[in-house]
Design a protein around this motif. Structure first.
Motif, mmCIF file in Angstrom:
data_model
loop_
_atom_site.group_PDB
_atom_site.id
_atom_site.type_symbol
_atom_site.label_atom_id
_atom_site.label_comp_id
_atom_site.label_asym_id
_atom_site.label_seq_id
_atom_site.Cartn_x
_atom_site.Cartn_y
_atom_site.Cartn_z
ATOM 1 N N LEU A 50 0.852 -1.202 0.000
ATOM 2 C CA LEU A 50 0.000 0.000 0.000
ATOM 3 C C LEU A 50 0.884 1.248 0.000
ATOM 4 O O LEU A 50 1.757 1.408 0.856
ATOM 5 N N HIS A 51 0.655 2.097 -0.990
ATOM 6 C CA HIS A 51 1.469 3.316 -1.108
ATOM 7 C C HIS A 51 0.629 4.379 -1.796
ATOM 8 O O HIS A 51 -0.531 4.128 -2.137
ATOM 9 N N TRP A 52 1.207 5.560 -2.020
ATOM 10 C CA TRP A 52 0.417 6.638 -2.627
ATOM 11 C C TRP A 52 1.038 7.181 -3.914
ATOM 12 O O TRP A 52 0.707 8.267 -4.369
ATOM 13 N N TRP A 53 1.916 6.413 -4.518
ATOM 14 C CA TRP A 53 2.654 6.933 -5.662
ATOM 15 C C TRP A 53 1.954 6.688 -6.988
ATOM 16 O O TRP A 53 1.850 5.546 -7.432
ATOM 17 N N LYS A 54 1.549 7.759 -7.647
ATOM 18 C CA LYS A 54 0.760 7.602 -8.864
ATOM 19 C C LYS A 54 1.253 8.466 -10.027
ATOM 20 O O LYS A 54 0.867 8.268 -11.173
ATOM 21 N N SER A 55 2.111 9.459 -9.753
ATOM 22 C CA SER A 55 2.559 10.330 -10.852
ATOM 23 C C SER A 55 3.484 9.534 -11.781
ATOM 24 O O SER A 55 3.848 8.391 -11.470
ATOM 25 N N THR A 56 3.885 10.146 -12.893
ATOM 26 C CA THR A 56 4.726 9.426 -13.863
ATOM 27 C C THR A 56 5.989 8.852 -13.223
ATOM 28 O O THR A 56 6.284 7.663 -13.352
ATOM 29 N N SER A 57 6.726 9.704 -12.511
ATOM 30 C CA SER A 57 7.998 9.233 -11.943
ATOM 31 C C SER A 57 7.754 8.280 -10.768
ATOM 32 O O SER A 57 8.490 7.303 -10.583
ATOM 33 N N MET A 284 8.898 23.001 -3.734
ATOM 34 C CA MET A 284 8.337 21.664 -3.457
ATOM 35 C C MET A 284 9.498 20.677 -3.251
ATOM 36 O O MET A 284 10.627 20.970 -3.630
ATOM 37 N N GLY A 285 9.187 19.535 -2.669
ATOM 38 C CA GLY A 285 10.206 18.503 -2.490
ATOM 39 C C GLY A 285 10.780 18.071 -3.833
ATOM 40 O O GLY A 285 10.147 18.257 -4.882
ATOM 41 N N ASP A 286 11.959 17.460 -3.800
ATOM 42 C CA ASP A 286 12.651 17.182 -5.068
ATOM 43 C C ASP A 286 12.067 16.003 -5.851
ATOM 44 O O ASP A 286 12.636 15.590 -6.867
ATOM 45 N N TRP A 287 10.880 15.485 -5.422
ATOM 46 C CA TRP A 287 10.185 14.532 -6.299
ATOM 47 C C TRP A 287 9.738 15.259 -7.570
ATOM 48 O O TRP A 287 9.536 14.619 -8.604
ATOM 49 N N VAL A 288 9.608 16.582 -7.502
ATOM 50 C CA VAL A 288 9.268 17.359 -8.703
ATOM 51 C C VAL A 288 10.366 17.206 -9.760
ATOM 52 O O VAL A 288 10.090 17.099 -10.952
ATOM 53 N N LYS A 289 11.606 17.145 -9.310
ATOM 54 C CA LYS A 289 12.719 16.976 -10.254
ATOM 55 C C LYS A 289 12.542 15.686 -11.050
ATOM 56 O O LYS A 289 12.700 15.664 -12.271
ATOM 57 N N ALA A 290 12.182 14.613 -10.330
ATOM 58 C CA ALA A 290 12.008 13.313 -10.984
ATOM 59 C C ALA A 290 10.905 13.385 -12.032
ATOM 60 O O ALA A 290 11.012 12.808 -13.116
ATOM 61 N N GLU A 291 9.856 14.117 -11.694
ATOM 62 C CA GLU A 291 8.721 14.228 -12.606
ATOM 63 C C GLU A 291 9.146 15.007 -13.865
ATOM 64 O O GLU A 291 8.841 14.605 -14.983
ATOM 65 N N LEU A 292 9.867 16.091 -13.643
ATOM 66 C CA LEU A 292 10.322 16.898 -14.784
ATOM 67 C C LEU A 292 11.262 16.060 -15.652
ATOM 68 O O LEU A 292 11.164 16.071 -16.880
ATOM 69 N N ASN A 293 12.150 15.319 -14.991
ATOM 70 C CA ASN A 293 13.074 14.447 -15.739
ATOM 71 C C ASN A 293 12.292 13.408 -16.549
ATOM 72 O O ASN A 293 12.607 13.151 -17.711
ATOM 73 N N ALA A 298 15.644 18.126 -18.599
ATOM 74 C CA ALA A 298 16.859 17.735 -17.878
ATOM 75 C C ALA A 298 17.198 18.746 -16.791
ATOM 76 O O ALA A 298 17.024 19.956 -16.971
ATOM 77 N N THR A 299 17.706 18.211 -15.664
ATOM 78 C CA THR A 299 18.175 19.064 -14.571
ATOM 79 C C THR A 299 19.279 19.979 -15.102
ATOM 80 O O THR A 299 20.134 19.549 -15.875
ATOM 81 N N ASP A 300 19.291 21.217 -14.682
ATOM 82 C CA ASP A 300 20.277 22.244 -15.070
ATOM 83 C C ASP A 300 20.060 22.783 -16.483
ATOM 84 O O ASP A 300 20.598 23.826 -16.832
ATOM 85 N N VAL A 301 19.302 22.072 -17.303
ATOM 86 C CA VAL A 301 19.066 22.557 -18.667
ATOM 87 C C VAL A 301 17.665 23.174 -18.733
ATOM 88 O O VAL A 301 17.500 24.373 -18.953
#
Ligand code: BGC
Length: 437
Positions: A50-57, A284-293, A298-301
């Motif tokens: 049981l978890h709550w993870w549903k976004s793309t990343s 926001m927490g850095d899970w946003v980075k994963a989603e953007l990736n 790309a990070t830094d780009v």
């Protein structure tokens, strides 16, 4: 692992070279064998998680863990309760446990781990910890979090940094803006963006998302000592302190940089708005980075990953963790296997790269980290002087205190008629009644 299909491949190939009358017979025999193999390839066990993870990343991260479990012949049965920061997942988990229908595994973060262990709800897996030297390989604070009364009760996955400011590089370049390291620079950039018709800050009115922003403002305003006094120790005097009042003022004043009215939107919808250039910054927490990736930025780009102004020396953290529900003990071997998988160095490297967090290990594979992850990991590795537990993400205090504080923060933000001093008084009174004596 060899699958039934790959094992039968040479046999199916020879069908095509046989005479037509035999082809049909061979085809039937092949399908029969395939069916037999499929039904006989029994799994060792299955675990409902049981978890709550549903976004793309988040989804990718779950798939990755499930595939690692499958390699051990264990099925990951997904019980996803989508909810940013796990608000609904926590409620469903509690009710399932109360009704005697607990899953075998659950995502349970922070202070709750100790509380659930004390109630005897969690499986203890000391042998996994000692055989894999968790006391040596984990960061000391993470190792402490995985134990209750000297028993290992949790398997930590990764560390997220909450005080992260994401900046859309394309927009900042277009309007010739400097990356904001101070609040003054933030204000200058925000003003120019607004004049150009761009929403400066992506923000939702979901209580946990407001609290995520607010806790970074408290840290920025008054530092870790003060933050701990109010959110961990629940000192009444802290809530009445002018520095807390200042953080509330900044919180309210930031409203002008958000889309009006501030709407109740999921964090990944906001990340999408940010990615598409509809908003220039996001805290926001850095899970946003994963989603953007995951969406190809790309990070830094495509974006810069920075500390929220004046918090660069702090790691406001949130640690994603799995616990194994005790149940009747019939899944113990599979649950222990999952705990072991989660902390293997290779899984730590790959999983955290997908999830946007950083390994909980003292000595991880740094090659899997981008600049954002490296900064986060190095800061966390500095230890207690840098590490600050997130209130909104359950690391600082118990659930009831957290919810009571967040409710007041939410009311204050939503209703401009509520004054700073009223909110301070109310929170002070809440702190006094919640503080354990
Ligand atoms: C969790 C993250 C998750 C985020 C958004 C946080 O509380 O730690 O893993 O991605 O919530 O749901």
């Amino acid at each position: 692992m060899q699958t039934a299909n790959t094992r039968l491949l040479p046999f199916t190939e020879c069908i095509s070279s046989s005479r037509p009358q035999w082809r049909q017979v061979l085809r039937v025999v092949t399908w029969f064998i395939l069916l037999m193999v499929a039904s006989s390839s029994t799994w060792a066990d299955s675990l409902q998680v049981l978890h709550w993870w549903k976004s793309t990343s988040e989804h990718k991260a779950v798939d990755f863990l499930a595939s690692k479990l499958a390699q051990e012949n264990i099925v990951w049965r997904d019980a996803v309760i989508p909810s940013g920061s796990g608000v609904s997942a926590g409620i469903v988990l509690k009710s399932r446990v109360l009704f005697g229908n607990a899953p075998e595994v659950a995502q349970l973060n922070g202070v709750l781990i100790g509380e659930w262990a004390e109630l005897g709800l969690l499986l203890e897996f000391d042998a996994v910890g000692s055989n894999n030297k968790w006391d040596k390989i984990l960061f000391p604070s993470v190792w402490a979090l995985t134990q209750s009364k000297a028993h290992v009760v949790a398997a930590p996955l990764g560390i997220h940094r909450i005080n992260t400011l994401f900046v859309n590089r394309k927009l900042f370049k277009k309007y010739d803006l400097a990356l904001p390291e101070t609040w003054d620079e933030f204000e200058i950039a925000a003003k120019k963006l607004q004049q150009a018709g761009v929403v400066p800050l992506a923000q939702s009115s979901e209580p946990w998302q407001l609290a995520t922003l607010f806790e970074t403002l408290v840290l920025s305003e008054a530092g870790a000592g003060f933050y701990n006094d109010i959110f961990v120790k629940k000192e009444q005097s802290g809530f009445l302190d002018p520095r807390f009042g200042q953080a509330l003022k900044r919180f309210r004043s930031m409203k002008k940089w958000m889309a009006a009215p501030v709407q109740d939107r999921s964090w990944n919808e906001l990340a999408r708005q940010f990615a598409d250039g509809g908003a220039a910054m996001m805290v926001m927490g850095d899970w946003v980075k994963a989603e953007l990736n995951a969406w190809g930025l790309a990070t830094d780009v495509g974006f810069a990953c920075m500390a929220v102004p004046q918090t660069e020396n702090y790691h406001l953290y949130d640690i994603d963790t799995l616990v194994m529900l005790a149940g009747d003990g019939s899944h113990k071997a599979a649950q222990e296997k999952l705990a072991q998988i989660v902390l293997s160095p290779a899984v730590q490297g790959d999983y955290n790269q997908i999830k946007g967090s950083v390994p909980v290990l003292r000595n991880p594979d740094m090659s899997k980290m981008d600049s954002c992850a490296r900064t986060s990991w190095k800061l966390f590795a500095r230890g207690s002087a840098a590490q600050v537990p997130s209130l909104a993400h359950r690391m600082a205090t118990d659930e009831i205190s957290k919810d009571a504080i967040i409710a007041e923060i939410y009311r204050f933000f939503m209703d401009d008629q509520i004054t700073v001093s009223d909110t301070q008084r109310r929170l002070g009174a809440i702190a006094r009644s919640l503080k354990k004596t």
